[in-house]
Motif scaffolding. Structure first.
Motif, PDB file in Angstrom:
ATOM      1  N   ASP A  88       0.650  -1.321   0.132  1.00 38.70           N
ATOM      2  CA  ASP A  88       0.061   0.068   0.002  1.00 38.70           C
ATOM      3  C   ASP A  88       0.903   1.112   0.061  1.00 38.70           C
ATOM      4  O   ASP A  88       1.637   1.430   0.622  1.00 38.70           O
ATOM      5  CB  ASP A  88      -0.880   0.042   1.321  1.00 38.70           C
ATOM      6  N   LYS A  89       0.648   2.158  -1.058  1.00 37.14           N
ATOM      7  CA  LYS A  89       1.728   3.189  -1.092  1.00 37.14           C
ATOM      8  C   LYS A  89       1.390   4.345   0.048  1.00 37.14           C
ATOM      9  O   LYS A  89       2.490   4.776   0.364  1.00 37.14           O
ATOM     10  CB  LYS A  89       1.466   3.923  -2.495  1.00 37.14           C
ATOM     11  N   ASP A  90       0.269   4.418   0.575  1.00 37.57           N
ATOM     12  CA  ASP A  90      -0.047   5.097   1.854  1.00 37.57           C
ATOM     13  C   ASP A  90       1.085   4.834   2.731  1.00 37.57           C
ATOM     14  O   ASP A  90       1.541   5.596   3.596  1.00 37.57           O
ATOM     15  CB  ASP A  90      -1.474   5.192   2.326  1.00 37.57           C
ATOM     16  N   ALA A  91       1.309   3.539   3.140  1.00 38.48           N
ATOM     17  CA  ALA A  91       2.167   3.088   4.067  1.00 38.48           C
ATOM     18  C   ALA A  91       3.353   3.619   4.001  1.00 38.48           C
ATOM     19  O   ALA A  91       4.036   4.167   4.943  1.00 38.48           O
ATOM     20  CB  ALA A  91       2.455   1.570   4.191  1.00 38.48           C
ATOM     21  N   LEU A 143      -3.365  10.728  11.998  1.00 41.40           N
ATOM     22  CA  LEU A 143      -3.639  10.169  10.474  1.00 41.40           C
ATOM     23  C   LEU A 143      -3.713   8.730  10.395  1.00 41.40           C
ATOM     24  O   LEU A 143      -4.372   7.916   9.961  1.00 41.40           O
ATOM     25  CB  LEU A 143      -2.936  10.904   9.336  1.00 41.40           C
ATOM     26  N   VAL A 144      -2.321   8.334  10.975  1.00 42.44           N
ATOM     27  CA  VAL A 144      -2.127   6.674  10.952  1.00 42.44           C
ATOM     28  C   VAL A 144      -3.544   5.891  11.147  1.00 42.44           C
ATOM     29  O   VAL A 144      -3.727   4.822  10.571  1.00 42.44           O
ATOM     30  CB  VAL A 144      -0.837   6.312  11.553  1.00 42.44           C
ATOM     31  N   PRO A 145      -3.867   5.997  12.452  1.00 37.90           N
ATOM     32  CA  PRO A 145      -4.993   4.990  12.773  1.00 37.90           C
ATOM     33  C   PRO A 145      -6.191   5.125  11.849  1.00 37.90           C
ATOM     34  O   PRO A 145      -7.033   4.114  11.914  1.00 37.90           O
ATOM     35  CB  PRO A 145      -5.174   5.360  14.273  1.00 37.90           C
ATOM     36  N   GLN A 146      -6.420   6.352  11.339  1.00 38.97           N
ATOM     37  CA  GLN A 146      -7.579   6.477  10.448  1.00 38.97           C
ATOM     38  C   GLN A 146      -7.592   5.584   9.223  1.00 38.97           C
ATOM     39  O   GLN A 146      -8.671   5.028   8.806  1.00 38.97           O
ATOM     40  CB  GLN A 146      -7.646   7.685  10.120  1.00 38.97           C
ATOM     41  N   GLU A 162      -4.432  -2.710  11.288  1.00 39.68           N
ATOM     42  CA  GLU A 162      -3.110  -2.889  10.872  1.00 39.68           C
ATOM     43  C   GLU A 162      -2.283  -2.025  12.024  1.00 39.68           C
ATOM     44  O   GLU A 162      -1.204  -1.731  11.598  1.00 39.68           O
ATOM     45  CB  GLU A 162      -2.755  -2.804   9.566  1.00 39.68           C
ATOM     46  N   ILE A 163      -2.880  -1.317  13.013  1.00 41.74           N
ATOM     47  CA  ILE A 163      -2.236  -0.396  13.662  1.00 41.74           C
ATOM     48  C   ILE A 163      -0.895  -0.772  14.591  1.00 41.74           C
ATOM     49  O   ILE A 163       0.070   0.007  14.495  1.00 41.74           O
ATOM     50  CB  ILE A 163      -3.239   0.330  14.725  1.00 41.74           C
ATOM     51  N   GLY A 164      -1.071  -1.999  14.802  1.00 42.07           N
ATOM     52  CA  GLY A 164       0.280  -2.648  15.440  1.00 42.07           C
ATOM     53  C   GLY A 164       1.407  -2.748  14.630  1.00 42.07           C
ATOM     54  O   GLY A 164       2.166  -2.124  14.627  1.00 42.07           O
ATOM     55  N   VAL A 165       1.232  -3.220  13.233  1.00 46.89           N
ATOM     56  CA  VAL A 165       2.345  -3.547  12.325  1.00 46.89           C
ATOM     57  C   VAL A 165       2.528  -1.997  11.726  1.00 46.89           C
ATOM     58  O   VAL A 165       3.821  -1.810  11.450  1.00 46.89           O
ATOM     59  CB  VAL A 165       2.102  -4.428  11.350  1.00 46.89           C
ATOM     60  N   MET A 166       1.645  -1.208  11.592  1.00 46.97           N
ATOM     61  CA  MET A 166       2.079   0.171  11.010  1.00 46.97           C
ATOM     62  C   MET A 166       2.640   0.920  11.988  1.00 46.97           C
ATOM     63  O   MET A 166       3.449   1.942  11.713  1.00 46.97           O
ATOM     64  CB  MET A 166       0.833   0.760  10.627  1.00 46.97           C
TER      65      MET A 166
END
Length: 404
Positions: free
Chosen positions: A209-212, A324-327, A332-336
Motif C-alpha cells: 500500500d503506497k500510503d504506508a 492520521l495513521v490510525p484512520q 493494522e495499527i500494530g504493524v503500522m
C-alpha cells in the motif's frame, strides 16, 4: 476537545501507564548522547565515532520496532512491552556492573538500548486501541509525549555523570525503570477489541500500500528530526560552543522538552483542523529553523532559540502523523506503528550520524542540517500531492468522524 467525552471514551490508567513506560524507555534510548562527552573523552572517539555512538541505538530501535510490532499483534501490547523492558533493564545492569571499555562495546550497548526505542511500537497501540477515531490524535499524542524522556536524559545524565561517573549513571536509572515496570504490570490493560494476529504474509501485504510508504517517509522527517537532535545536541553544544556537559545538557533538555510536550497539542490540533493541514505547516517551520541553525549562529542562546523552534514544529508534526495513521490503518495499527516508528528511527539515525560525519569531513555541521531541512521540504511536497486523494477516499467525511 470535550474533556469529559475523552475521559469516558477510553481507559485513563492504561493511557498513563503507556506514557510512563514510553517516557522511561525513551530516557534510556538516547542516554548515550547526554553521556557522550564523557564517554568520548575516556574512549578517545573521533567526531564521526561520536556521531555513530549516539546514532546506533536510534537505528537499532528503528529496526527492532518491526519485531516489537509483530509481538504486539501476536501476544499483546502489554506483554510485548514487559518483555522489552526486562531486556533493557538487564542490559543497563550489565553495563553498570561490568562497564564499557571500548568503542565496540559502546556500540554493542547501543544495540541493546535500541530495545528501549522499540517501546514506541507497544505503547502507542496499547493506548490507541482504547479510543475511538475522533479522539485518536489526542490519545496518541498523550502516549507519545513519553518522548519527553529524551529530555530527562539530557537534564539529569550529565550532572549525574559529573558527580558519580558516567558508568554509574546506568545503575542510577535502573531505579525508575524498575518502579515504572512494576506500575505498568499492575495498571496497564489491553483493550478488549484487539484485532486478531496476522500471518507473516499480511505483514508484508501492508507494504504494498503506497500510503504506508508515505507515512513512513513523513514520520522519518518529523520523528527522525526530533530523536536525531535529542541524541546529538549535548555533543553539538559542547563542540560548537564549548559548553560544559552539564550546561549542554540543560540546553538540550530545553529543546527536547519543547518538542515532546507539544506532541499532544499537535495531535489535538490535528483532531481539530485535520492532520494534513497541521502537518503541512509544521514541515515549513521545521525546514526554516533547521536552515537557520545550519549557518552556525554566533551565540549558543541563538542556536537554542532556533532548535526550540525546530523541535516545536517536529514535535507537533509527530502528533499530526499519528492522528492520521490510525484512520488509514486501524486494523493494522500494530504493524503500522512498528513500520512507521522504524522509519522515524531511520531518519533519526541518518541525522545523528550525518552530523558527526559532516563535522569530521567539512569542519562544520552545516551540510547535515541543510540536507535534513531539504527532506522536510520534500515531505511537504509529497503531502501536498496525496492530500486530495486521502480526503476523497478513506478520509472522506461519510467514512470517518475524524478530520483529515
Amino acid at each position: 476537545m470535550d474533556k469529559k467525552s475523552f475521559l469516558q471514551a477510553g481507559h485513563t490508567p492504561t493511557l498513563l501507564a503507556a506514557f510512563l513506560y514510553f517516557d522511561l524507555a525513551f530516557m534510556v534510548w538516547v542516554i548515550l548522547g547526554p553521556l557522550g562527552v564523557g564517554i568520548a573523552k575516556d574512549l578517545g572517539l573521533s567526531h564521526a565515532e561520536k556521531g555513530m555512538m549516539v546514532a546506533t541505538p536510534v537505528l537499532a530501535g528503528a529496526l527492532l520496532r518491526i519485531i516489537m510490532g509483530i509481538l504486539v499483534d501476536r501476544l499483546s501490547p502489554k506483554k510485548a512491552a514487559i518483555i522489552g523492558q526486562v531486556i533493557v533493564i538487564a542490559a543497563m545492569a550489565y553495563a553498570w556492573q561490568v562497564g564499557v571499555h571500548s568503542y565496540a562495546e559502546v556500540l554493542i550497548l547501543g544495540l541493546f538500548l535500541g530495545v528501549a526505542g522499540a517501546s514506541f511500537a507497544a505503547a502507542l497501540p496499547l493506548a490507541s486501541r482504547w479510543y475511538p477515531a475522533e479522539h485518536q490524535g489526542t490519545a496518541m499524542g498523550i502516549a507519545g509525549a513519553g518522548n519527553s524522556g529524551t529530555a530527562l536524559a539530557a537534564l539529569f545524565a550529565p550532572g549525574l555523570a559529573a558527580a558519580f561517573g558516567w558508568t554509574n549513571v546506568f545503575g542510577v536509572v535502573l531505579i525508575p525503570l524498575v518502579l515504572v515496570l512494576i506500575f505498568f504490570v499492575i495498571v496497564a490493560k489491553d483493550a478488549p477489541d484487539a484485532p486478531p494476529p496476522k500471518t507473516f504474509a499480511e505483514y508484508l501485504k501492508v507494504l504494498k500500500d503506497k500510503d504506508a510508504w508515505w507515512f513512513m517517509f513523513f514520520y522519518s522527517v518529523t520523528f527522525g528530526g526530533f530523536v536525531g537532535l535529542a541524541s546529538s545536541l549535548v555533543i553539538y553544544f559542547n563542540t560548537q560552543y564549548g559548553l560544559d556537559p552539564k550546561m549542554a545538557g540543560f540546553f538540550t533538555a530545553g529543546c527536547v522538552f519543547a518538542g515532546s510536550l507539544v506532541r499532544p497539542i499537535g495531535g489535538n490540533v490535528a483532531d481539530r483542523i485535520g492532520g494534513v493541514k497541521s502537518l503541512s505547516v509544521m514541515y515549513v517551520f521545521a525546514a526554516i529553523f533547521l536552515a537557520i541553525v545550519s549557518f552556525g549562529l554566533p551565540e549558543a542562546w541563538m542556536a537554542l532559540a532556533a532548535f526550540v523552534g525546530a523541535m516545536l514544529a517536529l514535535g507537533m508534526g509527530n502528533g499530526a502523523v499519528f492522528q492520521l495513521v490510525p484512520q488509514r490503518f486501524r486494523k493494522e495499527i500494530g504493524v503500522m506503528t512498528g513500520l512507521v516508528g522504524m522509519a522515524g528511527g531511520v531518519g533519526g539515525f541518518y541525522l545523528a550520524s550525518s552530523l558527526g560525519y559532516s563535522k569530521q569531513l567539512t569542519g562544520t555541521y552545516q551540510a547535515g542540517f541543510l540536507i535534513f531541512a531539504s527532506l522536510a521540504i520534500f515531505a511537504l511536497v509529497g503531502l501536498t500531492s496525496v492530500k486530495t486523494r486521502w480526503r476523497t477516499t478513506w478520509g472522506a467525511s461519510h467514512l470517518t468522524a475524524a478530520k483529515i
